[in-house]
Design an enzyme around this catalytic site. Sequence first.
Site, PDB file in Angstrom:
ATOM      1  N   GLU A 321       0.803  -1.235   0.000  1.00  0.00           N
ATOM      2  CA  GLU A 321       0.000   0.000   0.000  1.00  0.00           C
ATOM      3  C   GLU A 321       0.832   1.280   0.000  1.00  0.00           C
ATOM      4  O   GLU A 321       0.528   2.216   0.733  1.00  0.00           O
ATOM      5  CB  GLU A 321      -0.908   0.021   1.252  1.00  0.00           C
ATOM      6  CG  GLU A 321      -1.823  -1.162   1.330  1.00  0.00           C
ATOM      7  CD  GLU A 321      -2.536  -1.258   2.681  1.00  0.00           C
ATOM      8  OE1 GLU A 321      -3.720  -1.600   2.682  1.00  0.00           O
ATOM      9  OE2 GLU A 321      -1.906  -0.991   3.727  1.00  0.00           O
TER      10      GLU A 321
HETATM   11  C1  TNX Z   1      -4.063  -3.878   5.088  1.00  0.00           C
HETATM   12  S1  TNX Z   1      -2.537  -6.189   4.346  1.00  0.00           S
HETATM   13  C2  TNX Z   1      -2.746  -3.670   5.476  1.00  0.00           C
HETATM   14  C3  TNX Z   1      -2.452  -3.244   6.849  1.00  0.00           C
HETATM   15  C4  TNX Z   1      -3.706  -3.093   7.667  1.00  0.00           C
HETATM   16  C5  TNX Z   1      -4.670  -4.203   7.326  1.00  0.00           C
HETATM   17  C6  TNX Z   1      -5.903  -4.201   8.173  1.00  0.00           C
HETATM   18  C7  TNX Z   1      -1.423  -5.223   4.262  1.00  0.00           C
HETATM   19  C8  TNX Z   1      -0.208  -5.748   3.686  1.00  0.00           C
HETATM   20  N1  TNX Z   1      -1.646  -3.976   4.713  1.00  0.00           N
HETATM   21  O1  TNX Z   1      -1.726  -2.053   6.833  1.00  0.00           O
HETATM   22  O2  TNX Z   1      -3.368  -3.116   9.007  1.00  0.00           O
HETATM   23  O3  TNX Z   1      -5.035  -4.083   5.981  1.00  0.00           O
HETATM   24  O4  TNX Z   1      -6.659  -5.339   7.951  1.00  0.00           O
END
Ligand code: TNX
Length: 508
Positions: A321
Amino acid sequence: MKSLIHYCMGMLVFGLSAQDISLEKGLIPIPVSLEKKKGEFKVTPASIIYFEEASLKKNAEYLAEYLQELTGIKLSIQNNSEQINQGIVLKLSEEIKEEEGYVLDVTSKRLILKAKTQEGIFRGLQTVFQLLPEKLETAKSKAIWAIPAVHIQDYPAYVYRGSMLDVSRHFFDVETVKRYIDHLAFYKLNTLHLHLSDDQGWRIEIKSWPKLTEIGAASQVGEGDGGFYTQEDYKEIVRYAQERFITVVPEIDMPGHTNAALTSYPELNCDGKATEAYRGTKVGFSSLCIDKEITYTFVEDVIREITAITTGPYFHIGGDESLSTEEEDYITFVNRVQKLVYQYGKTPIGWDEIQHAEIKPTTIVQFWGKKENAIEAAKKEAKLIMSPSTRAYMDMKYDSLTKLGLNWAGYINLEKAYHWDPNSFLDGVREKDILGVEAPLWTETIETFKDIQYMVFPRLLGYAEISWSPSARRDWKNYQKRLAQHYRFLTAQQINFYESDEVPFPRK
Ligand code: TNX
């Protein structure tokens, strides 16, 4: 007289064990093969734990300590390389080919646990624990603990079997992490991934960049003071995990999810200004400055200091992300950081987005969201860790009534958590592409150990079984029954677990 009491107790224990331990039903993960035999082996305070090679001493002690903790009675251990026909015997054996495999033979005379490695013996001991009654008689004169006679042959389906704990969104102290490690060990998991940094907090001391913890560790989601591990704390976690044959994978999430670092050091920001501490739960707003050389000095220092105190082979670079990093910049960054990790002798792992960069076939990609990323990674011959958010995210609510957790990837009840096969989950990803399975626990809504247990239990048991037991042995209906049997351990260990209606748990 004494032997009469023993005899009566033995009958009593036998009577109990006959209905209580219907073997397979209580064992999680289910072994590769199990044959019931007639009779049972009785452990008494006079039983001796023999270990045939000095290297198995720790395992012998671990077994003695486990029993002592439950009963207050300490069995003696003895190094003895002669053929032993009675008592409890731990033995290394070349006949067993799998690194973590073991063979357990229990007769009324002897309990013998054989493995190729110390690790295999340790995994086998977990089976022994699960074959014991959950509550053991503790009065010394009466103490007999019965283990049903059985022949078990067992080894894992995947070499990587893990769970991730996010200690950034909420901080958890060393004691809590150790309790978590104990839970993993009981289900034969072998990896603890620690998510050590994120927007909300930096959780590990870096001596060359002290403000990361002076400033960046003081916050977490919502209220509270955050916290961090000193390098000594971290070493203690690694040591404790290693004693249980669990590898710690440290993650420093970058180039996104870095607000805690950007607050601590203004020079890491492109505009040279420190950001504000962040206590919210949004994702994707922060980025290290890709064009500044100091970014790479920083990253290298962090990698150098953490890898120096990490015994396992991996270093996780995050990479998820990074929504405020340009794609080109992201690729430049991941390429450089990947190289740094190899330079420090570790294998990089990254969330599935890292496949956009020029990843090496030896780099490991953790699938969580986008199946195209996983498929591309497999094409580049990288191995995958399977953590599909719709199945393996333990921060997802069980259903709409669950108070803790999130639901962006859907609700994950026990059946959904258990009933999938990593090898056929994604078209284009085959068994040979998969290193293993990991169930992450993100902690935006999780504040205490009780909260952790509630989200993890009993889903974690399902992930343990998916990653250990061969798919031919996995069956939802059978698992439901075994989970109900397993209730005795969850309650005996006073675990705050979710009593799902999907499982015929005995009602109190
Ligand atoms: C997505 S999954 C994220 C995290 C969050 C999570 C909450 C991923 C690699 N990144 O930063 O904590 O969703 O479910």
